[in-house]
Scaffold this active site. Structure first.
Site, PDB file in Angstrom:
ATOM      1  CE  LYS A 181     -27.398 -10.074 114.658  1.00  0.00           C
ATOM      2  NZ  LYS A 181     -26.876 -11.282 114.020  1.00  0.00           N
ATOM      3  CG  ASN A 182     -26.805 -13.476 117.456  1.00  0.00           C
ATOM      4  OD1 ASN A 182     -27.110 -13.003 116.369  1.00  0.00           O
ATOM      5  ND2 ASN A 182     -25.618 -13.309 118.011  1.00  0.00           N
ATOM      6  CB  ILE A 216     -14.557 -15.582 118.773  1.00  0.00           C
ATOM      7  CG1 ILE A 216     -14.725 -15.756 120.283  1.00  0.00           C
ATOM      8  CG2 ILE A 216     -15.626 -16.384 118.020  1.00  0.00           C
ATOM      9  CD1 ILE A 216     -14.754 -17.172 120.793  1.00  0.00           C
ATOM     10  NE  ARG A 222     -26.559  -8.296 108.828  1.00  0.00           N
ATOM     11  CZ  ARG A 222     -25.477  -8.929 109.263  1.00  0.00           C
ATOM     12  NH1 ARG A 222     -24.294  -8.431 109.028  1.00  0.00           N
ATOM     13  NH2 ARG A 222     -25.577 -10.056 109.904  1.00  0.00           N
ATOM     14  NE  ARG A 232     -20.940 -17.883 109.957  1.00  0.00           N
ATOM     15  CZ  ARG A 232     -20.248 -18.807 109.330  1.00  0.00           C
ATOM     16  NH1 ARG A 232     -19.889 -18.617 108.079  1.00  0.00           N
ATOM     17  NH2 ARG A 232     -19.916 -19.926 109.927  1.00  0.00           N
ATOM     18  CG  ASP A 264     -21.673 -10.879 118.680  1.00  0.00           C
ATOM     19  OD1 ASP A 264     -20.737 -10.969 117.869  1.00  0.00           O
ATOM     20  OD2 ASP A 264     -22.723 -11.538 118.575  1.00  0.00           O
ATOM     21  CB  CYS A 308     -20.126  -9.409 109.665  1.00  0.00           C
ATOM     22  SG  CYS A 308     -21.457  -8.408 110.300  1.00  0.00           S
ATOM     23  NE  ARG A 321     -18.697 -15.091 111.062  1.00  0.00           N
ATOM     24  CZ  ARG A 321     -19.726 -14.333 111.424  1.00  0.00           C
ATOM     25  NH1 ARG A 321     -20.063 -13.294 110.731  1.00  0.00           N
ATOM     26  NH2 ARG A 321     -20.429 -14.627 112.482  1.00  0.00           N
ATOM     27  N   PRO A 322     -15.743 -20.277 108.008  1.00  0.00           N
ATOM     28  CG  PRO A 322     -14.221 -21.930 108.635  1.00  0.00           C
ATOM     29  CD  PRO A 322     -14.559 -20.491 108.840  1.00  0.00           C
ATOM     30  CB  VAL A 323     -20.159 -23.803 106.444  1.00  0.00           C
ATOM     31  CG1 VAL A 323     -20.734 -22.411 106.471  1.00  0.00           C
ATOM     32  CG2 VAL A 323     -19.701 -24.189 105.047  1.00  0.00           C
ATOM     33  CG  ASP A 324     -14.917 -26.426 109.197  1.00  0.00           C
ATOM     34  OD1 ASP A 324     -15.299 -25.248 109.280  1.00  0.00           O
ATOM     35  OD2 ASP A 324     -14.102 -26.926 109.996  1.00  0.00           O
TER      36      ASP A 324
HETATM   37  C1  UD1 Z   1     -22.811 -16.560 116.108  1.00  0.00           C
HETATM   38  C2  UD1 Z   1     -23.498 -15.223 116.234  1.00  0.00           C
HETATM   39  C3  UD1 Z   1     -22.485 -14.080 116.130  1.00  0.00           C
HETATM   40  C4  UD1 Z   1     -21.378 -14.292 117.162  1.00  0.00           C
HETATM   41  C5  UD1 Z   1     -20.775 -15.686 117.044  1.00  0.00           C
HETATM   42  C6  UD1 Z   1     -19.778 -16.000 118.149  1.00  0.00           C
HETATM   43  C7  UD1 Z   1     -25.674 -15.683 115.305  1.00  0.00           C
HETATM   44  C8  UD1 Z   1     -26.658 -15.455 114.229  1.00  0.00           C
HETATM   45  N1  UD1 Z   1     -24.480 -15.105 115.169  1.00  0.00           N
HETATM   46  O1  UD1 Z   1     -22.219 -16.614 114.819  1.00  0.00           O
HETATM   47  O2  UD1 Z   1     -23.169 -12.857 116.380  1.00  0.00           O
HETATM   48  O3  UD1 Z   1     -20.346 -13.339 116.929  1.00  0.00           O
HETATM   49  O4  UD1 Z   1     -21.825 -16.684 117.132  1.00  0.00           O
HETATM   50  O5  UD1 Z   1     -20.363 -15.840 119.387  1.00  0.00           O
HETATM   51  O6  UD1 Z   1     -25.961 -16.320 116.297  1.00  0.00           O
HETATM   52  N2  UD1 Z   1     -16.232 -21.778 112.604  1.00  0.00           N
HETATM   53  C9  UD1 Z   1     -15.551 -22.731 111.863  1.00  0.00           C
HETATM   54  N3  UD1 Z   1     -16.300 -23.627 111.141  1.00  0.00           N
HETATM   55  C10 UD1 Z   1     -17.666 -23.620 111.140  1.00  0.00           C
HETATM   56  C11 UD1 Z   1     -18.335 -22.652 111.908  1.00  0.00           C
HETATM   57  C12 UD1 Z   1     -17.580 -21.742 112.625  1.00  0.00           C
HETATM   58  O7  UD1 Z   1     -14.334 -22.767 111.832  1.00  0.00           O
HETATM   59  O8  UD1 Z   1     -18.271 -24.475 110.461  1.00  0.00           O
HETATM   60  C13 UD1 Z   1     -15.435 -20.798 113.394  1.00  0.00           C
HETATM   61  C14 UD1 Z   1     -15.721 -19.362 113.011  1.00  0.00           C
HETATM   62  O9  UD1 Z   1     -14.969 -18.951 111.893  1.00  0.00           O
HETATM   63  C15 UD1 Z   1     -15.343 -18.639 114.284  1.00  0.00           C
HETATM   64  C16 UD1 Z   1     -15.756 -19.631 115.381  1.00  0.00           C
HETATM   65  O10 UD1 Z   1     -15.855 -20.892 114.737  1.00  0.00           O
HETATM   66  O11 UD1 Z   1     -13.958 -18.431 114.334  1.00  0.00           O
HETATM   67  C17 UD1 Z   1     -17.061 -19.315 116.082  1.00  0.00           C
HETATM   68  O12 UD1 Z   1     -18.072 -19.110 115.129  1.00  0.00           O
HETATM   69  P1  UD1 Z   1     -19.609 -19.491 115.394  1.00  0.00           P
HETATM   70  O13 UD1 Z   1     -19.794 -19.732 116.839  1.00  0.00           O
HETATM   71  O14 UD1 Z   1     -19.992 -20.569 114.439  1.00  0.00           O
HETATM   72  O15 UD1 Z   1     -20.338 -18.157 114.987  1.00  0.00           O
HETATM   73  P2  UD1 Z   1     -21.710 -17.999 114.236  1.00  0.00           P
HETATM   74  O16 UD1 Z   1     -22.648 -19.084 114.634  1.00  0.00           O
HETATM   75  O17 UD1 Z   1     -21.474 -17.772 112.785  1.00  0.00           O
END
Ligand code: UD1
Length: 418
Positions: free
Chosen positions: A22-23, A328, A398, A94, A306, A118, A123-126
Site C-alpha cells: 500500500k505505502n 513516530i 483501506r 492522508r 505500522d 487515520c 500529522r502536520p504537512v510543514d
Molecule cells: C507514512 C506511511 C504510514 C507510516 C508512516 C511512518 C504512507 C502512505 N504512509 O506516513 O503508514 O506510519 O509513514 O512510517 O506511506 N511530520 C511532520 N510534518 C510533516 C510530515 C510529517 O511533523 O510535514 C511528522 C508526523 O506527524 C510524524 C512523523 O513526521 O510524527 C513521521 O511521519 P511521516 O513519515 O511523514 O508519515 P507519512 O508519510 O504520513
C-alpha cells in the site's frame, strides 16, 4: 456497517501470498502524474486507498484502466490538466497530499486540501511545504488548502525531521525541476526505493534512494513505462505475528525479507523459528507461547510504527512483560482501550506502554480506530476465547487486501458480516 467476527483458538497453518505494498503503490500512482506517456503499474493491491487515489487522479484528468484480474493499472496523464485536489477526496486519505509535488512540477501550480486520514496524531504537512519552497515554489495555506505555485528549480532540501511522505513529494517534484536537487535527512524506507525505481523507469535521474542523501538531476520530461510494486512488508509482518501468536506455522510467499529485518528479529526474539527461502518467509511457533519483547518504533531501518499495534497484541498473550515505545506518532495507542476490553493488562505512561502477558484473552465486541489498530484487534481475536466482533472495519479495508479470506485460508475462524 460491516463487521468482522473472529472465533479464537485455532493455530494458523499454511501459505499466504503477500500483496503489493500500500505505502509504495500510493506514491507511485501519484508519480504517474509526472509522465508524458502511459504508465503501467503491476502488483497493485485491491484496497480502498488505491480506489480513492484512482478517483483523485481521474478528478485531475488522468485516464485510468484497471485490470482487477491482473492487479494492473494503466495510467495516462498526458491530458491531465487539473491541479486541484479537493477536500472530499483528500479528507479520507492522508496520502492524497502526495499529488502536491507531481502537480507542482508538471503544471507549476497545485492546490491540495489539507489531509485527513487515520487519527493517529496531528500529522502536520510543514515538511512537505518546506520541500516545495526549497525548490522555489511560493506556498500559502488558506481556506484549508495548500496553494503552491512557481516553476521549480533544483535546490537543497534539508529535512529537520525524517518524513516518508515529504521525502516522496520532494523526490517526485525534483525529477522535473531545472537543475540538481540534494535531499538531506531523507527517509530510507523500502517504499521510497520502490518509488525511485519506478521514476527511473520513466526516465528520471535519481541516485541514493534508500540512503539519507538523495541526489536528483532534473530532466525535461518523463515518458511512459512500467513498474511492478514491491511486496507489502506490513501485511507480511501482520500474518507472521498471527502465526507466532496462535502457535502456528505460516509461510508468507511473494514477500521480501530484506525489507523487514527489524520485524523478523523481534519474531525470533519472541521465540519463533524464522527462516527465509527465496521470496518466502516461514515463521514456526508450533507448541510454544511467545515471549514478550520490547519495541521502540523508529524510521527505517528501525522497527516500523505500522507494526507496533500488532506486536502489542502479541505481548498481550506472551510470557513476561514487554514495553512498547512509540516514537513516530504521538497518539498511536488507541487500540489499547480495545485490547483492555479483551482482558489485556496494559499500562500507559506518555509514549510508552507496558504490557504484561496474560494466559488468555476473552472475546468481546471492540471497535477499530485506525488501520493498524484494526489488525491488532483481529490478531487478539484469533487467540481470545470465544467470539470477538470488530466494528468499523472500513479502516481495515483501506490497507489490507481480503484479510479475512487470507486468514480463513490459514485456518482462522473469521468472517465478515453485514
Ligand atoms: C507514512 C506511511 C504510514 C507510516 C508512516 C511512518 C504512507 C502512505 N504512509 O506516513 O503508514 O506510519 O509513514 O512510517 O506511506 N511530520 C511532520 N510534518 C510533516 C510530515 C510529517 O511533523 O510535514 C511528522 C508526523 O506527524 C510524524 C512523523 O513526521 O510524527 C513521521 O511521519 P511521516 O513519515 O511523514 O508519515 P507519512 O508519510 O504520513
Amino acid at each position: 456497517m460491516q463487521k468482522i467476527v473472529v472465533n479464537g483458538g485455532a493455530p494458523l497453518e499454511g501459505e499466504v501470498a503477500i500483496s503489493g505494498a500500500k505505502n509504495a503503490v500510493l506514491p507511485i500512482l501519484c508519480g504517474a502524474l509526472l509522465a508524458d506517456g502511459p504508465v503501467e503499474i503491476a502488483n497493485v493491491p485491491d484496497l480502498d486507498d488505491v480506489s480513492t487515489t484512482a478517483r483523485l487522479l481521474r478528478e485531475l484528468g488522468a485516464r485510468i484502466e484497471h485490470d482487477a484480474e491482473a492487479s494492473r493499472f494503466l495510467i495516462d496523464a498526458r491530458e491531465a490538466r487539473g491541479h486541484v485536489a479537493p477536500y472530499d477526496l483528500v479528507r479520507t486519505m492522508r496520502a492524497s497530499v502526495l499529488v502536491l509535488g507531481p502537480l507542482l512540477a508538471r503544471h507549476g501550480a497545485a492546490e491540495v486540501s489539507l489531509p485527513g486520514g487515520c487519527a493517529i496524531g496531528s500529522r502536520p504537512v510543514d515538511l512537505h511545504i518546506h520541500a516545495m519552497q526549497a525548490l522555489g515554489a511560493e506556498v500559502e495555506v488558506e481556506h484549508g488548502y495548500i496553494k503552491a505555485r512557481g516553476r521549480l528549480r533544483g535546490g537543497r532540501i534539508e529535512f529537520p525531521a525524517v518524513s516518508v511522505g515529504a521525502t516522496e513529494n520532494a523526490l517526485m517534484a525534483a525529477t522535473l525541476a531545472a537543475g540538481t536537487t540534494v535531499i538531506d535527512n531523507a527517509a530510507r524506507e523500502p517504499e521510497i526505493v520502490d518509488l525511485a525505481e519506478c521514476l527511473v523507469a520513466l526516465g528520471a535521474d535519481i541516485e541514493g534512494a534508500g540512503e539519507s542523501r538523495i541526489v536528483v538531476r532534473g530532466v525535461e520530461r518523463l515518458q511512459g513505462g512500467r513498474h511492478s510494486v514491491l511486496p507489502d512488508r506490513i501485511e507480511t509482518g501482520t500474518f507472521l505475528v498471527a502465526a507466532a501468536m496462535t502457535g502456528g506455522r505460516v509461510v508468507a510467499t511473494r514477500a521480501r525479507a530484506g525489507t523487514q529485518q527489524a520485524v523478523l528479529d523481534k519474531l525470533a526474539e519472541a521465540g519463533a523459528d524464522v527462516a527465509v527461502e527465496g521470496d518466502a518467509i516461514v515463521v514456526d511457533m508450533r507448541g510454544r507461547r511467545p515471549r514478550a519483547v520490547d519495541i521502540v518504533t523508529e524510521p527505517y531501518p528501525g522497527f516500523p510504527t505500522d507494526m507496533q499495534a500488532q506486536f502489542m497484541a502479541l505481548n498481550c498473550i506472551a510470557e513476561g512483560t514487554g514495553t512498547i515505545d512509540e516514537r513516530i506518532f504521538e497518539n498511536r495507542f488507541m487500540h489499547v482501550n480495545e485490547l483492555l476490553r479483551l482482558g489485556a493488562d496494559i499500562q500507559i505512561e506518555g509514549h510508552r506502554a507496558t504490557v504484561s502477558g496474560v494466559e488468555r484473552l476473552s472475546g468481546a465486541p471492540v471497535m477499530a480506530t485506525d488501520l493498524r489498530a484494526s489488525a491488532s484487534l483481529i490478531l487478539a481475536g484469533l487467540v481470545a476465547e470465544g467470539e470477538t466482533v470488530i466494528d468499523r472495519i472500513y479502516h481495515l479495508d483501506r490497507g489490507y487486501e481480503r484479510i479475512e479470506r487470507k486468514l480463513s485460508g490459514l485456518g482462522a475462524r473469521i468472517q465478515r458480516i453485514d
